[in-house]
Scaffold this active site. Structure first.
Site, mmCIF file in Angstrom:
data_model
loop_
_atom_site.group_PDB
_atom_site.id
_atom_site.type_symbol
_atom_site.label_atom_id
_atom_site.label_comp_id
_atom_site.label_asym_id
_atom_site.label_seq_id
_atom_site.Cartn_x
_atom_site.Cartn_y
_atom_site.Cartn_z
ATOM 1 C CG ASP A 8 82.891 17.652 -38.775
ATOM 2 O OD1 ASP A 8 82.603 17.323 -37.613
ATOM 3 O OD2 ASP A 8 83.541 18.676 -39.060
ATOM 4 C CG ASP A 10 81.601 22.561 -34.780
ATOM 5 O OD1 ASP A 10 80.997 23.634 -34.842
ATOM 6 O OD2 ASP A 10 81.422 21.723 -33.880
ATOM 7 C CE LYS A 150 83.507 13.299 -36.013
ATOM 8 N NZ LYS A 150 83.435 14.437 -36.961
ATOM 9 C CG ASP A 173 86.784 20.441 -40.119
ATOM 10 O OD1 ASP A 173 86.029 19.630 -39.537
ATOM 11 O OD2 ASP A 173 87.245 21.445 -39.552
ATOM 12 C CG ASP A 177 85.997 14.681 -39.582
ATOM 13 O OD1 ASP A 177 84.976 14.158 -39.102
ATOM 14 O OD2 ASP A 177 86.172 15.922 -39.619
#
Length: 225
Positions: A8, A10, A150, A173, A177
């Site tokens: 990821d 951010d 994802k 995070d 995810d």
């Protein structure tokens, strides 16, 4: 063998203020297996990051709505339903929160993002009417098709790279995810992760943000020796 890596942006490659930590450059550039940058941001963001890192353009954007392997671009959905939600949300007197120019949504193809300081309840109700969901990434509310994730996009990317998705390691995070974590072989949530990502991960790092990412990749490498 060091596994291919899905990561990821951010909250994972950044510091607490949202800036990409320059220490991640070498870690990603030197990774001896494919690296997939997987983000909730619109498609140009991970492509640009890969370009400036000088790594292969292997990316997932829009929470799985778009994926790219080299020159092989796949759009895994369309924006029509999410746009209908956004239009109805505006009709109820709520704007999306990004100002008149709205660069957050300008290049999105499969979803619409709404600022987290805007009302969530009416957004969720309107999304449900369209058979859609709202995912809170900690940075925005994303109105999207629940079949897009994802994890599903990574399975597509893995197949195009010649891997099984279970061969991948992943670091992230946020709620977006979690499905990716459930799909890969080993998953690390950084210490600042939300409860969804932490619950789905195999490990949670002691360190947060990019420090947590660097901790995770060091552990992945050590486990591969």
């Amino acid at each position: 063998m060091v596994p291919p890596l899905a990561v990821d942006i951010d909250g994972t490659l950044t510091d607490g203020d949202g800036a990409v930590d320059p220490r991640i450059f070498e870690a990603l550039q030197s990774w001896p297996a494919p690296v997939v940058v997987a983000t909730g941001k619109a498609f140009p963001y991970p492509v640009a990051l890969a370009h400036f890192l000088r790594i292969e353009r292997t990316v997932i954007a829009e929470n799985g709505g778009v994926s790219l392997v080299g020159d092989d671009l796949v759009v895994h959905g369309d924006r029509a339903g999410a746009q209908a939600v956004a239009d109805a949300y505006r009709e109820r007197g709520h704007d999306l929160g990004w100002g008149e120019l709205d660069l957050t949504n300008r290049w999105r193809e499969t979803e619409v993002a709404v600022s987290r300081d805007r009302p969530l309840e009416p957004l969720e109700a309107l999304a449900a009417e369209q058979g859609l969901e709202v995912v809170d990434t900690g940075y925005a509310y994303h109105v999207k098709d629940p079949t897009i994730s994802k994890g599903r996009a990574l399975a597509s990317v893995a197949d195009r790279l010649g891997y099984d998705v279970t061969e991948f390691a992943a670091v992230g995070d946020s709620q977006n995810d979690a499905h990716m974590f459930e799909t890969v072989g080993v998953a690390y949530a950084v210490a600042n992760a939300d409860e969804h990502a932490s619950a789905a991960a195999d490990y949670v790092t002691d360190a947060a943000y990019a420090d947590g990412f660097l901790e995770a990749v060091a552990e992945i490498e050590a486990a591969s020796e």
